[in-house]
Design a protein around this motif. Structure first.
Motif, mmCIF file in Angstrom:
data_model
loop_
_atom_site.group_PDB
_atom_site.id
_atom_site.type_symbol
_atom_site.label_atom_id
_atom_site.label_comp_id
_atom_site.label_asym_id
_atom_site.label_seq_id
_atom_site.Cartn_x
_atom_site.Cartn_y
_atom_site.Cartn_z
ATOM 1 N N SER A 271 0.718 -1.209 0.254
ATOM 2 C CA SER A 271 0.015 -0.038 -0.116
ATOM 3 C C SER A 271 0.678 1.303 -0.116
ATOM 4 N N ALA A 272 0.435 2.413 -0.782
ATOM 5 C CA ALA A 272 0.858 3.855 -0.766
ATOM 6 C C ALA A 272 -0.022 4.571 -0.633
ATOM 7 N N THR A 273 0.686 5.922 -0.603
ATOM 8 C CA THR A 273 -0.318 7.162 -0.700
ATOM 9 C C THR A 273 -0.238 7.728 -2.202
ATOM 10 N N PRO A 274 -1.149 8.470 -2.432
ATOM 11 C CA PRO A 274 -1.160 9.098 -3.874
ATOM 12 C C PRO A 274 0.291 9.948 -3.987
ATOM 13 N N GLU A 275 0.726 10.557 -2.583
ATOM 14 C CA GLU A 275 1.882 11.364 -2.910
ATOM 15 C C GLU A 275 3.028 10.585 -3.436
ATOM 16 N N ASP A 276 3.099 9.208 -3.209
ATOM 17 C CA ASP A 276 4.034 8.452 -3.583
ATOM 18 C C ASP A 276 4.304 8.095 -4.957
ATOM 19 N N PHE A 277 3.251 8.546 -5.790
ATOM 20 C CA PHE A 277 3.001 8.402 -7.092
ATOM 21 C C PHE A 277 3.481 9.643 -8.103
ATOM 22 N N GLY A 278 3.564 10.872 -7.204
ATOM 23 C CA GLY A 278 3.676 12.062 -7.881
ATOM 24 C C GLY A 278 2.346 12.374 -8.670
ATOM 25 N N TRP A 279 2.479 12.935 -9.874
ATOM 26 C CA TRP A 279 1.579 13.620 -10.551
ATOM 27 C C TRP A 279 0.435 12.513 -10.865
ATOM 28 N N ILE A 280 0.874 11.388 -11.067
ATOM 29 C CA ILE A 280 -0.279 10.217 -11.428
ATOM 30 C C ILE A 280 -1.139 9.829 -10.268
ATOM 31 N N GLY A 281 -0.609 10.169 -9.017
ATOM 32 C CA GLY A 281 -1.102 9.624 -7.854
ATOM 33 C C GLY A 281 -2.740 9.811 -7.828
ATOM 34 N N PRO A 282 -2.932 11.111 -7.701
ATOM 35 C CA PRO A 282 -4.611 11.584 -7.692
ATOM 36 C C PRO A 282 -5.321 10.692 -8.734
ATOM 37 N N LEU A 283 -4.672 10.578 -10.044
ATOM 38 C CA LEU A 283 -5.613 9.711 -10.902
ATOM 39 C C LEU A 283 -5.558 8.121 -10.532
ATOM 40 N N PHE A 284 -4.422 7.758 -10.274
ATOM 41 C CA PHE A 284 -4.509 6.159 -9.964
ATOM 42 C C PHE A 284 -5.209 5.903 -8.579
ATOM 43 N N ALA A 285 -5.580 6.944 -8.071
ATOM 44 C CA ALA A 285 -6.532 6.917 -6.495
ATOM 45 C C ALA A 285 -7.835 6.676 -6.728
ATOM 46 N N LEU A 286 -8.374 7.112 -8.087
ATOM 47 C CA LEU A 286 -9.791 7.337 -8.430
ATOM 48 C C LEU A 286 -10.340 5.839 -8.448
ATOM 49 N N ASP A 287 -11.517 5.698 -7.985
ATOM 50 C CA ASP A 287 -12.417 4.492 -8.212
ATOM 51 C C ASP A 287 -13.395 5.040 -9.360
ATOM 52 N N SER A 288 -13.231 4.704 -10.738
ATOM 53 C CA SER A 288 -13.729 5.089 -11.496
ATOM 54 C C SER A 288 -14.172 4.106 -12.727
ATOM 55 N N PRO A 289 -14.970 2.951 -12.528
ATOM 56 C CA PRO A 289 -15.440 1.944 -13.344
ATOM 57 C C PRO A 289 -16.518 2.758 -14.322
ATOM 58 N N ALA A 290 -16.660 1.902 -15.489
ATOM 59 C CA ALA A 290 -17.232 2.188 -16.621
ATOM 60 C C ALA A 290 -17.872 0.918 -17.364
ATOM 61 N N SER A 291 -19.084 1.141 -17.881
ATOM 62 C CA SER A 291 -19.704 0.042 -18.869
ATOM 63 C C SER A 291 -19.497 0.431 -20.106
ATOM 64 N N HIS A 292 -19.678 -0.812 -21.197
ATOM 65 C CA HIS A 292 -19.683 -0.375 -22.535
ATOM 66 C C HIS A 292 -21.195 -1.073 -22.917
ATOM 67 N N LYS A 293 -22.079 -1.254 -22.071
ATOM 68 C CA LYS A 293 -23.147 -2.066 -22.491
ATOM 69 C C LYS A 293 -23.954 -1.306 -23.560
ATOM 70 N N LEU A 294 -24.092 -0.150 -23.348
ATOM 71 C CA LEU A 294 -25.044 0.672 -24.540
ATOM 72 C C LEU A 294 -24.137 0.787 -25.690
ATOM 73 N N THR A 295 -22.696 0.801 -25.830
ATOM 74 C CA THR A 295 -21.969 0.761 -27.019
ATOM 75 C C THR A 295 -22.194 -0.511 -27.634
ATOM 76 N N GLY A 296 -22.081 -1.656 -26.992
ATOM 77 C CA GLY A 296 -21.914 -3.018 -27.513
ATOM 78 C C GLY A 296 -23.467 -3.156 -28.097
ATOM 79 N N GLU A 297 -24.477 -2.844 -27.392
ATOM 80 C CA GLU A 297 -25.749 -2.805 -28.149
ATOM 81 C C GLU A 297 -26.081 -1.930 -29.233
ATOM 82 N N LEU A 298 -25.521 -1.038 -29.357
ATOM 83 C CA LEU A 298 -25.737 0.118 -30.566
ATOM 84 C C LEU A 298 -24.898 -0.309 -31.872
ATOM 85 N N LEU A 299 -23.535 -0.683 -31.599
ATOM 86 C CA LEU A 299 -22.647 -1.272 -32.579
ATOM 87 C C LEU A 299 -22.252 -2.407 -32.693
ATOM 88 N N GLY A 300 -22.744 -3.350 -31.831
ATOM 89 C CA GLY A 300 -22.288 -4.741 -32.092
ATOM 90 C C GLY A 300 -20.613 -4.878 -31.692
#
Length: 319
Positions: A271-300
Motif C-alpha cells: 500500500s502507498a499514498t497518492p503522493e508516492d506516485f507524483g502527478w499520477i497519484g490522484p488519478l491512480f487513486a480514483l475509483d472510476s469504473p465504466a460500462s460499455h453495455k450501450l455501446t455494444g448494443e448500439l454497434l455490436g
C-alpha cells in the motif's frame, strides 16, 4: 468513405488508420513532422502536413472528407490550459467545415472521474468537479448536432494498453522500479477501466461507419416537404447515439495492477499514498469504473484483445 484523421501517427491513431484502410476506406492523416508523415505514408494513407495550430489545413482536411476522427492532442501538462485551447480551436474549426453536411465527427474523450464510486454509462453527464477538463471539448462537439454535424464522443478508458504503450502503465512501472515496490493506493480496491488499443481502433471505425449509414438512411427517407423535420430528427438521433465507451474491462483494481507489475519486475507489492506516485497519484487513486453495455448494443462492438493483466503478463511492458 474518405476519413480525415488527426493524430494519425499517435498511439491510438496509428491503430485507427490501418483499421480503416483494411475495411476499404480512404484515409488522410494529419502529420506535423517528417517522421509522422513517413509513418502515415508507410501505413498506406495520404499525408496532409499541419498541426492543431494550422486551422486552414484542418478546415481543408475536413471539407475534403466524408468523416473526421480527431485524436490529436498536445499532452503538455505544464501548460494544460493551452493544450485545451488548441483542442477546442481544432474542434470549432472542423465543426464549421462540416456544418450542414451530416458527416460524422468523432473525437476522443475519457471515462476517468466520470462518476466516481459507481459504474458510469454512456448516458452519464460528466461532473465538472471530478471529470477530466477535456470534457469541455466533448460538450463543444456535442453541440454541433444542431448545426448539421453528427458528433461522436468516444470516451476512452484511462488505460489504452498494448505493445508500445507510452501512457499510464509505463509510468506506474517506472515508479515501481524507483521505489523498489509495486504500489497500490489505500486498500487497492479502487477500479480503473481498460481497453486494448486494437479494440479502441475498431470502435472508432464502427462509430463513423454507423453514423454515416444512419445519416444516409435518414436523408433517403425524408421527402422534400419533410426536410426541416428530418433535420431536427437527425440532430436528436445524433445526440442519442453520440456518446460511446471504449471500455473493455469495467474495472481492474489498483491492487491487481500493482500485483501484475510486481510479478513483471520481481518486486513486492504494498500500500502507498497518492503522493508516492507524483502527478499520477490522484488519478491512480480514483475509483472510476465504466460500462460499455450501450455501446455494444448500439454497434455490436465486442472487445477481443488481451485483458490488461494478460497484457502485463506478456512481458513486453518490462523490456
Amino acid at each position: 468513405m474518405r476519413v480525415f484523421v488527426t493524430g494519425a501517427s499517435g498511439w491510438i491513431g496509428s491503430a485507427v488508420v490501418p483499421e480503416l484502410l483494411e475495411h476499404g476506406h480512404e484515409v488522410v492523416g494529419l502529420a506535423r513532422s517528417d517522421a509522422s508523415a513517413q509513418r502515415i505514408a508507410a501505413a498506406g494513407a495520404e499525408v496532409l502536413r499541419g498541426d492543431l495550430d494550422t486551422l486552414d489545413v484542418l478546415e481543408a482536411g475536413a471539407k475534403g472528407s466524408d468523416a473526421v476522427i480527431h485524436l490529436a492532442f498536445v499532452h503538455d501538462f505544464g501548460n494544460f490550459a493551452e493544450s485545451l485551447r488548441k483542442d477546442r480551436g481544432a474542434i470549432d474549426t472542423i465543426g464549421r467545415a462540416l456544418e450542414g453536411t451530416g458527416h460524422p465527427f468523432a473525437i476522443a474523450s475519457g471515462t476517468l472521474g466520470l462518476t466516481p464510486g459507481r459504474v458510469a454509462t454512456e448516458r452519464d453527464t460528466p461532473d465538472p468537479a471530478t471529470a477530466h477538463p477535456r470534457t469541455q471539448s466533448a460538450a463543444a462537439a456535442l453541440a454541433l448536432a444542431d448545426r448539421g454535424v453528427r458528433p461522436i464522443i468516444v470516451r476512452l478508458a484511462p488505460t489504452v494498453h498494448g505493445e508500445g504503450d507510452g501512457g499510464f502503465l509505463p509510468t506506474l512501472i517506472t515508479i515501481a522500479r524507483e521505489r523498489g515496490v509495486a504500489g497500490y493506493i489505500g486498500d487497492g480496491t479502487n477500479r480503473w477501466t481498460a481497453v486494448h488499443r486494437s479494440d479502441a481502433a475498431t470502435l472508432f471505425r464502427l462509430a463513423v461507419e454507423a453514423a454515416a449509414n444512419q445519416a444516409a438512411a435518414s436523408e433517403a427517407g425524408a421527402s422534400e416537404g419533410q426536410a426541416e423535420h428530418a433535420q431536427a430528427d437527425q440532430a436528436q438521433a445524433s445526440r442519442d447515439r453520440a456518446v460511446l465507451h471504449a471500455v473493455a474491462e469495467e474495472g481492474v483494481t489498483g491492487r491487481e495492477i500493482a500485483e501484475a507489475i510486481g510479478r513483471g519486475l520481481g518486486l513486492p507489492t504494498g500500500s502507498a499514498t497518492p503522493e508516492d506516485f507524483g502527478w499520477i497519484g490522484p488519478l491512480f487513486a480514483l475509483d472510476s469504473p465504466a460500462s460499455h453495455k450501450l455501446t455494444g448494443e448500439l454497434l455490436g462492438w465486442k472487445p477481443t484483445g488481451p485483458t490488461l493483466i494478460d497484457d502485463l503478463s506478456a512481458g513486453h511492458y518490462f523490456k
